[in-house]
Design a protein around this motif. Structure first.
Motif, PDB file in Angstrom:
ATOM      1  N   GLU A 223     120.986  79.272  87.643  1.00 60.22           N
ATOM      2  CA  GLU A 223     122.399  79.076  87.952  1.00 60.22           C
ATOM      3  C   GLU A 223     122.705  77.666  88.453  1.00 60.22           C
ATOM      4  O   GLU A 223     123.838  77.195  88.349  1.00 60.22           O
ATOM      5  N   ASP A 224     121.679  76.981  89.005  1.00 62.98           N
ATOM      6  CA  ASP A 224     121.909  75.615  89.486  1.00 62.98           C
ATOM      7  C   ASP A 224     122.273  74.668  88.349  1.00 62.98           C
ATOM      8  O   ASP A 224     122.904  73.631  88.571  1.00 62.98           O
ATOM      9  N   LEU A 225     121.911  75.013  87.136  1.00 61.62           N
ATOM     10  CA  LEU A 225     122.276  74.192  85.984  1.00 61.62           C
ATOM     11  C   LEU A 225     123.778  74.229  85.732  1.00 61.62           C
ATOM     12  O   LEU A 225     124.353  73.277  85.212  1.00 61.62           O
ATOM     13  N   ILE A 226     124.424  75.336  86.115  1.00 63.74           N
ATOM     14  CA  ILE A 226     125.882  75.419  85.984  1.00 63.74           C
ATOM     15  C   ILE A 226     126.538  74.416  86.925  1.00 63.74           C
ATOM     16  O   ILE A 226     127.482  73.713  86.545  1.00 63.74           O
ATOM     17  N   SER A 227     126.037  74.349  88.157  1.00 60.32           N
ATOM     18  CA  SER A 227     126.571  73.381  89.114  1.00 60.32           C
ATOM     19  C   SER A 227     126.335  71.951  88.649  1.00 60.32           C
ATOM     20  O   SER A 227     127.219  71.094  88.782  1.00 60.32           O
ATOM     21  N   ALA A 228     125.147  71.690  88.095  1.00 61.58           N
ATOM     22  CA  ALA A 228     124.849  70.339  87.595  1.00 61.58           C
ATOM     23  C   ALA A 228     125.788  69.979  86.455  1.00 61.58           C
ATOM     24  O   ALA A 228     126.265  68.839  86.361  1.00 61.58           O
ATOM     25  N   TRP A 229     126.055  70.937  85.591  1.00 58.55           N
ATOM     26  CA  TRP A 229     126.987  70.708  84.474  1.00 58.55           C
ATOM     27  C   TRP A 229     128.396  70.402  84.990  1.00 58.55           C
ATOM     28  O   TRP A 229     129.053  69.468  84.535  1.00 58.55           O
ATOM     29  N   GLY A 230     128.852  71.184  85.968  1.00 55.93           N
ATOM     30  CA  GLY A 230     130.182  70.942  86.524  1.00 55.93           C
ATOM     31  C   GLY A 230     130.293  69.587  87.192  1.00 55.93           C
ATOM     32  O   GLY A 230     131.304  68.895  87.040  1.00 55.93           O
ATOM     33  N   GLU A 231     129.263  69.182  87.917  1.00 55.09           N
ATOM     34  CA  GLU A 231     129.287  67.882  88.586  1.00 55.09           C
ATOM     35  C   GLU A 231     129.263  66.748  87.569  1.00 55.09           C
ATOM     36  O   GLU A 231     129.954  65.734  87.740  1.00 55.09           O
ATOM     37  N   GLN A 232     128.487  66.902  86.496  1.00 55.75           N
ATOM     38  CA  GLN A 232     128.439  65.869  85.459  1.00 55.75           C
ATOM     39  C   GLN A 232     129.803  65.695  84.806  1.00 55.75           C
ATOM     40  O   GLN A 232     130.255  64.581  84.544  1.00 55.75           O
ATOM     41  N   ARG A 233     130.492  66.804  84.556  1.00 56.93           N
ATOM     42  CA  ARG A 233     131.821  66.735  83.951  1.00 56.93           C
ATOM     43  C   ARG A 233     132.828  66.104  84.914  1.00 56.93           C
ATOM     44  O   ARG A 233     133.701  65.345  84.497  1.00 56.93           O
ATOM     45  N   ARG A 234     132.707  66.416  86.197  1.00 57.17           N
ATOM     46  CA  ARG A 234     133.617  65.824  87.185  1.00 57.17           C
ATOM     47  C   ARG A 234     133.444  64.308  87.205  1.00 57.17           C
ATOM     48  O   ARG A 234     134.430  63.560  87.166  1.00 57.17           O
ATOM     49  N   GLN A 235     132.199  63.849  87.241  1.00 57.12           N
ATOM     50  CA  GLN A 235     131.943  62.410  87.262  1.00 57.12           C
ATOM     51  C   GLN A 235     132.447  61.743  85.984  1.00 57.12           C
ATOM     52  O   GLN A 235     133.012  60.643  86.029  1.00 57.12           O
ATOM     53  N   ARG A 236     132.257  62.404  84.863  1.00 55.03           N
ATOM     54  CA  ARG A 236     132.706  61.830  83.590  1.00 55.03           C
ATOM     55  C   ARG A 236     134.229  61.733  83.540  1.00 55.03           C
ATOM     56  O   ARG A 236     134.787  60.735  83.083  1.00 55.03           O
ATOM     57  N   LEU A 237     134.906  62.774  84.006  1.00 54.97           N
ATOM     58  CA  LEU A 237     136.372  62.768  84.011  1.00 54.97           C
ATOM     59  C   LEU A 237     136.906  61.625  84.866  1.00 54.97           C
ATOM     60  O   LEU A 237     137.782  60.858  84.430  1.00 54.97           O
ATOM     61  N   VAL A 238     136.387  61.488  86.079  1.00 54.04           N
ATOM     62  CA  VAL A 238     136.859  60.441  86.982  1.00 54.04           C
ATOM     63  C   VAL A 238     136.579  59.061  86.400  1.00 54.04           C
ATOM     64  O   VAL A 238     137.441  58.173  86.427  1.00 54.04           O
ATOM     65  N   ALA A 239     135.378  58.873  85.847  1.00 58.72           N
ATOM     66  CA  ALA A 239     135.029  57.566  85.283  1.00 58.72           C
ATOM     67  C   ALA A 239     135.907  57.225  84.088  1.00 58.72           C
ATOM     68  O   ALA A 239     136.395  56.094  83.963  1.00 58.72           O
ATOM     69  N   MET A 240     136.143  58.192  83.208  1.00 59.31           N
ATOM     70  CA  MET A 240     136.975  57.938  82.031  1.00 59.31           C
ATOM     71  C   MET A 240     138.421  57.684  82.423  1.00 59.31           C
ATOM     72  O   MET A 240     139.109  56.854  81.817  1.00 59.31           O
ATOM     73  N   LEU A 241     138.893  58.382  83.439  1.00 61.85           N
ATOM     74  CA  LEU A 241     140.269  58.188  83.886  1.00 61.85           C
ATOM     75  C   LEU A 241     140.448  56.789  84.454  1.00 61.85           C
ATOM     76  O   LEU A 241     141.437  56.099  84.160  1.00 61.85           O
ATOM     77  N   GLU A 242     139.493  56.331  85.237  1.00 61.53           N
ATOM     78  CA  GLU A 242     139.585  54.994  85.813  1.00 61.53           C
ATOM     79  C   GLU A 242     139.437  53.919  84.744  1.00 61.53           C
ATOM     80  O   GLU A 242     140.144  52.909  84.760  1.00 61.53           O
ATOM     81  N   ASP A 243     138.534  54.147  83.798  1.00 63.44           N
ATOM     82  CA  ASP A 243     138.311  53.148  82.749  1.00 63.44           C
ATOM     83  C   ASP A 243     139.507  53.003  81.822  1.00 63.44           C
ATOM     84  O   ASP A 243     139.756  51.926  81.274  1.00 63.44           O
ATOM     85  N   SER A 244     140.260  54.101  81.637  1.00 62.21           N
ATOM     86  CA  SER A 244     141.329  54.087  80.643  1.00 62.21           C
ATOM     87  C   SER A 244     142.708  53.859  81.244  1.00 62.21           C
ATOM     88  O   SER A 244     143.694  53.831  80.523  1.00 62.21           O
ATOM     89  N   THR A 245     142.766  53.706  82.569  1.00 64.74           N
ATOM     90  CA  THR A 245     144.065  53.625  83.234  1.00 64.74           C
ATOM     91  C   THR A 245     144.400  52.187  83.596  1.00 64.74           C
ATOM     92  O   THR A 245     143.758  51.602  84.461  1.00 64.74           O
ATOM     93  N   PRO A 246     145.408  51.599  82.959  1.00 64.50           N
ATOM     94  CA  PRO A 246     145.856  50.270  83.393  1.00 64.50           C
ATOM     95  C   PRO A 246     146.585  50.372  84.729  1.00 64.50           C
ATOM     96  O   PRO A 246     147.147  51.416  85.063  1.00 64.50           O
ATOM     97  N   HIS A 247     146.554  49.338  85.485  1.00 70.16           N
ATOM     98  CA  HIS A 247     147.218  49.342  86.797  1.00 70.16           C
ATOM     99  C   HIS A 247     148.271  48.250  86.828  1.00 70.16           C
ATOM    100  O   HIS A 247     148.045  47.134  86.358  1.00 70.16           O
ATOM    101  N   PRO A 248     149.449  48.511  87.408  1.00 70.43           N
ATOM    102  CA  PRO A 248     149.845  49.825  87.929  1.00 70.43           C
ATOM    103  C   PRO A 248     150.318  50.755  86.827  1.00 70.43           C
ATOM    104  O   PRO A 248     150.729  50.293  85.761  1.00 70.43           O
ATOM    105  N   GLU A 249     150.276  52.042  87.065  1.00 68.08           N
ATOM    106  CA  GLU A 249     150.721  53.032  86.098  1.00 68.08           C
ATOM    107  C   GLU A 249     151.348  54.192  86.849  1.00 68.08           C
ATOM    108  O   GLU A 249     150.895  54.572  87.918  1.00 68.08           O
ATOM    109  N   GLY A 250     152.402  54.776  86.267  1.00 70.85           N
ATOM    110  CA  GLY A 250     153.098  55.870  86.917  1.00 70.85           C
ATOM    111  C   GLY A 250     152.300  57.158  86.919  1.00 70.85           C
ATOM    112  O   GLY A 250     151.350  57.327  86.150  1.00 70.85           O
ATOM    113  N   ALA A 251     152.734  58.084  87.784  1.00 69.63           N
ATOM    114  CA  ALA A 251     152.029  59.351  87.933  1.00 69.63           C
ATOM    115  C   ALA A 251     152.109  60.189  86.663  1.00 69.63           C
ATOM    116  O   ALA A 251     151.133  60.839  86.274  1.00 69.63           O
TER     117      ALA A 251
END
Length: 212
Positions: free
Chosen positions: A68-96
């Protein structure tokens, strides 16, 4: 597959032993996800994961206490990927509103790109009861964007950021579950569009009225 993120700049360099341990853990993780995608989570044993990774069964428990710990590892990997992709693709400043659109777009892309893996792991995540006992990080991310938009006047001042974040998370997960059921585990490009359409419906209710 997506390997573990490199250590932050300035972090201490790992020795050979630590690097080898990380490589073995990554190999076990990748082997497990491959098997889950091929056979399903419940149908995959720890012995099979160890065999695919070419390690002894006991080595698995040096890195994961249970499957079951692999499920947690998968979720954490996806969280990190989402945050990194959001920051990489977001020009600043940008609206909500645009940031929310980008977030939904990235979530759609991640699941389309890894549709077989995501289908297997999402089912395992639900069956393990994780939606009830894990912190809803996607909801919290949505809420932080909504709060920013509320502060700068782009979104209505009378809305509750956490409530809106939870609604957006429910929209995301509900759309994702339906897409997996209807797509028959094949990417079809519909998921991102469905997420964007649902978001636009919600935005109509929370965008601040333009000044007269």
């Amino acid at each position: 597959m997506h390997p573990a993120a490199p250590p932050p700049a300035g972090a201490p360099q790992l020795g050979r032993r630590e690097r080898n341990k990380l490589k073995v853990k990554e190999r076990l993780y990748i082997s497990a996800l491959e098997l889950f995608s091929e056979r399903g989570y419940d149908q995959t044993s720890i012995d099979e994961i160890a065999e695919r990774a070419d390690v002894a069964r006991g080595t698995f428990f040096n890195h994961f206490q249970r499957k079951e710990d692999l499920i947690s590892a998968w979720g954490e990997q996806r969280r990190q990927r989402l945050v990194a992709m959001l920051e990489d693709s977001t020009p600043h400043p940008e609206g909500a509103a645009m940031r929310l659109r980008r977030c939904m777009s990235i979530l759609g892309q991640i699941n389309e790109d890894e549709h077989r893996q995501a289908a297997a792991m999402l089912l395992a995540w639900v069956k393990a009861g994780r939606p009830l006992n894990e912190e809803p990080y996607v909801g919290a991310l949505f809420a932080s964007i909504v709060e920013e938009g509320r502060r700068n006047g782009e979104l209505r001042a009378d809305i509750g950021p956490q409530q809106v974040g939870n609604v957006l998370r429910d929209v995301y997960l509900g759309t994702l579950y339906r897409w997996f059921r209807e797509a028959h585990a094949e990417p079809n490009g519909h998921l991102e569009r469905e997420l964007q359409d649902a978001l636009e419906l919600l935005l109509r209710g929370i965008l601040a009225a333009p000044p007269e």
